[in-house]
Structure formats: structure tokens, C-alpha cells
Design a protein around this motif. Sequence first.
Motif, PDB file in Angstrom:
ATOM      1  N   UNK A  32      -1.866   5.599  -5.179  1.00  0.00           N
ATOM      2  CA  UNK A  32      -2.830   6.686  -5.344  1.00  0.00           C
ATOM      3  C   UNK A  32      -3.131   6.936  -6.823  1.00  0.00           C
ATOM      4  N   UNK A  33      -4.394   7.110  -7.121  1.00  0.00           N
ATOM      5  CA  UNK A  33      -4.802   7.188  -8.523  1.00  0.00           C
ATOM      6  C   UNK A  33      -4.062   8.281  -9.287  1.00  0.00           C
ATOM      7  N   UNK A  34      -3.798   9.424  -8.659  1.00  0.00           N
ATOM      8  CA  UNK A  34      -3.145  10.509  -9.379  1.00  0.00           C
ATOM      9  C   UNK A  34      -1.660  10.247  -9.622  1.00  0.00           C
ATOM     10  N   UNK A  53      -2.532  -1.391  -8.965  1.00  0.00           N
ATOM     11  CA  UNK A  53      -3.956  -1.059  -8.891  1.00  0.00           C
ATOM     12  C   UNK A  53      -4.106   0.318  -8.261  1.00  0.00           C
ATOM     13  N   UNK A  54      -4.915   1.215  -8.844  1.00  0.00           N
ATOM     14  CA  UNK A  54      -5.097   2.554  -8.252  1.00  0.00           C
ATOM     15  C   UNK A  54      -6.043   2.523  -7.063  1.00  0.00           C
ATOM     16  N   UNK A  55      -5.769   3.404  -6.098  1.00  0.00           N
ATOM     17  CA  UNK A  55      -6.703   3.573  -4.975  1.00  0.00           C
ATOM     18  C   UNK A  55      -7.021   5.055  -4.786  1.00  0.00           C
ATOM     19  N   UNK A  56      -8.111   5.339  -4.056  1.00  0.00           N
ATOM     20  CA  UNK A  56      -8.598   6.701  -3.861  1.00  0.00           C
ATOM     21  C   UNK A  56      -8.548   7.107  -2.395  1.00  0.00           C
ATOM     22  N   UNK A  57      -7.395   6.911  -1.777  1.00  0.00           N
ATOM     23  CA  UNK A  57      -7.236   7.321  -0.387  1.00  0.00           C
ATOM     24  C   UNK A  57      -7.091   6.134   0.549  1.00  0.00           C
ATOM     25  N   UNK A  63       0.850  -1.192   0.000  1.00  0.00           N
ATOM     26  CA  UNK A  63       0.000   0.000   0.000  1.00  0.00           C
ATOM     27  C   UNK A  63       0.885   1.240   0.000  1.00  0.00           C
ATOM     28  N   UNK A  64       0.803   2.020  -1.062  1.00  0.00           N
ATOM     29  CA  UNK A  64       1.547   3.267  -1.174  1.00  0.00           C
ATOM     30  C   UNK A  64       0.584   4.412  -0.889  1.00  0.00           C
ATOM     31  N   UNK A  65       0.791   5.127   0.217  1.00  0.00           N
ATOM     32  CA  UNK A  65      -0.064   6.267   0.535  1.00  0.00           C
ATOM     33  C   UNK A  65       0.417   7.509  -0.202  1.00  0.00           C
ATOM     34  N   UNK A  66      -0.431   8.547  -0.231  1.00  0.00           N
ATOM     35  CA  UNK A  66      -0.126   9.689  -1.097  1.00  0.00           C
ATOM     36  C   UNK A  66       1.025  10.549  -0.591  1.00  0.00           C
TER      37      UNK A  66
END
Length: 513
Positions: A319-321, A422-426, A285-288
Motif C-alpha cells: 500500500x502506497x501509504x 512497488x506501491x499500490x493504491x488498493x 501482494x500486501x493488503x492494507x
Amino acid sequence: MSDVLGARTAPVLEVAARAAARAERRMLIDGELRAAADGAEFDNIAPATGQVLGGTAAATAADMDRAIGAARRAFDDTDWPRNRALRARCLEQLQTALEGEKTELGEELIAEAGCPAMTLTNAQVDWPLAEALRYPLRLIDEFAWERVLPGGGLFGERNVRTVVQEPVGVVAAICPSNFPVEVVLNKIGPALAAGNTVVLKPDPNTPWNATRLGRLIAERTDFPPGVLNVVTTPSNEVAGLLATDPRVDLISFTGSTAVGKHLVRTAADTMKRTFLELGGKSALIVLDDADPMAAIRSAIGVCVHAGQACAATSRMLVPRHLVDEITAQVAAAYGAVPPADPALPDTLVGPLISAAQQRRVLDAVERGVRDGARLVTGGGIPDDIAPHLRDGFFVRPAVFACADNTLPIARDEIFGPVLVIIPHDGDDDAVRLANDSDYGLAGAVLSSSPERGMAVARRVRTGAIGVNGGMFYGADAPFGGVKQSGLGRQCGLEGFQQYLETKTIGTRSPRPR
């Protein structure tokens, strides 16, 4: 059987030749090194070259029966379960013997497991030799084998209750091919220190490290006959006797979830206890707020030993961005670590263990493409590899960009150098995606805030997880999974207690005169 090694013109061929010349090809049964009852052997194949290293005794059903019987007698008829001083002396002797053959053991692993030489200094050899036997050795003296319950319960002060920890009995230790020495020692160390006897069944793809262990026990230690038996076989039918024989009390298995489920069903008829350390599809898990370079370095971990690690973080949640940027950087990094000769000191990606596993990984990649995931790099058989490796079982490290966590490429354990981004949103979405898996073995979280990383880690349903590169591994640290990643824990106090039964004894003191 004749050995086929070819010209000694490359490092892995030279290592393979030395390993073959020094290999122990016999089993250890009831204190004796012996061939199979019918004299049969099976081939030990070098995964880097596809060539035969040599033969190993192929146990028959009669051999397995004899090994189980020897372990049963050693438990029932000797003082091994009660003689802690003997157990300590034998394990110390084995530790010394293994250290004396550390170089040979490492070369054997390069030859038969195809592991890169650089992994010998960590989980393949150095880490288990440093503590896999030493930690349970300490517990022989330090563990609370008995405790007295305060008071007399319902029957007054004259009634004394003592809770006693005793060994389970005969343990079947069934081990995989990816980190064979590490898993073997972390199974037999606590099992033997706790007073059990063991039948060790190594993976047929990597038998020689286990037969070496058997030889060292026979020649260099005071282990009583039958306390530890090493049975090598390519036959599932012969190996399956460990699950059905009522003389076996516990199965300690590390391997695939499918085989683990089969063992549970098979062992149920004789009510065996089972410890299962199974597969994983762990999330990185890579946080923003994470360092992007740290994320890329962590992603490379799936390439080590060709991704043959149950705890590998093969799903990267980004993170998606940032997903396009990180995907491109990770793909470039994967392209910079091509498969190579595992005996070279700078090789990161060695071969897969077998032609069958190579085919499974290639099939998974092809299915991922068919299902609509985008293959960014890698995934095929390398065509530019050194000539002496062309018949080896190599696959180029692959990176998939996948927006759908329901696809098989994002859910199935592949056990190869394949990463899915895989992208995540927070944070909440990242936790949801991490937990949206049939598995729960390991994981990792990256954040510039240790507190934030820890908060996310606590919410992930998994048996072990690292924050910002933190290492959870150790002989004193319990390791195992939740959900379909297994039952129970290996290592640590919890792993030691797994090999123990609890007995409560009530005694009534005489009435005072």
C-alpha cells in the motif's frame, strides 16, 4: 582429472571433500553405468568456492543416441508399460535406496548446488523424499486406468466403448540446477509410474545427484535396462537431440522461458508433446490490513538459496501509504542475512550456481540503477565474506524501491536475491499490477481477512498462489504456470495424466441367437 579442494578448514570444504569422494561420475545407459564413449569428462564446480569438485562423464551424440534407443526398446519391447506390479516394485526399491543415502545426497547438494543446509529439510531433500515417489506409487493402484462409456452411443447397446489411459512412450526429462532432486523425482516418479521410459538429462551444474540416482537404479532395483537412463552433458548440441529425435514422445522441461520457447519450436517438427515449467516474476501482494511483520518475513523468502527459485515472490506490492516504512524494514532485514558458507546451519543466503549467473544478477542490478529504480541495499559482491568463499559466486541480497512496474527490474526474471518493492493504491490496483506481467507462475497475498485475501488471490492470473502463508506445494498438488511461465502442470493428478495418452476402443458384442 585431478580434484582441487584446498585445505579442509571450513564446513563447505569438508562437505565438498566427502561429496567428491563418494560421487558417481558415470552415466546410466541401457542398464549399465558407463563413461562417455570418448572418455571425456566435464568439471563439476562448487559454487560456494569456485573450485573443481571433480569430473562427470560428458556424453557424446553417440551416447545420447544409445540412451534414446534403449528407452525406445524398453518401451516397445518389454512389458514395462503394462506391468503395474513391476513398476510399483521398482519405485518402492528406489524409494528405499534413496532414503538409505539421504545424508550423502544432502551433502552432495550443498557441494554442487550451493544450497544452504537449512533447505535440505524442506524442498531440497526432505519434501521430495517424503512424497515425490510415494504419491505416484499410490496412483498405480488407485488411478482409473479405464472407464466404460454408458450405453452404446449411435450404434446401440451392443456397441461398447472403453476409454483407456496408456503411457505416452519415451519421456525426455530435462532438469534445472536450483532444486535438482525435487524436480528430478517429481518428473520421473509420475512418468515411470504411468508406464513410460525416461531419458533424464540433469543440469550440467548439478550432475552428481542424478548420477547417484542412476547408480542406485543399477545396483539396488529391478528396473529393466533402458527404462531409466541418465545422460550428463555440458553440450547444448548433444542435449538438443532429445528435442529432435523422433523416438522421443514427450519433453518434460523445467528451466528458463527462453529455453522453453526454443524447445517448443524444435520439438514441433516431430510433434512431441511438451510440458514446460518456466520462469516467474511472482507478486507478494500486501493488503492494507496485513500484519507488517508478516510482510517482512515473507519478503525474506527471496533471499533463500540466493533467490534461485522460479516461484520466488520477487515483486512486493505494498500500500502506497506504507511503502516507505515497509521498504526501510525490509532493507534492514536483508542487511541482516548476508551471504555465508552454505554448510553452516544458520545460513540463509548461499552462492549463485555459477559465475555466469552471478554476472547476470549483477548486470540486472546495475541496469535497475541506470533505469532509475532506487537501490536501497545490497546488490554487489560481498567484500567481508570468509576467505574460503572469496572465489564463490555470491551477491548481497538487494532491495529496490521502484514506482514504475514497466522497468525491466520489475518485469524480468533475475533468478537471484533481488526484491522490487512497488506501491499500490488498493486491492484493484494490486491485482492490476500483479497481472501486469509476462509471467504467471506463483504468488502470495497477505491480509488479516482470509476472505479478502482469497478474493484477491482468485483474481490473480497465476498457476499457484498462497494466502497468509498458505503452502500450495505438494506431490499431490498440480504446479505450473500461465502465460510465459509454461505449459501444463507438474505433480498432482493433472501432472500424472500429463504422462498418459487416451485411447477409445469400441467393441461390438455378438447378436443374441
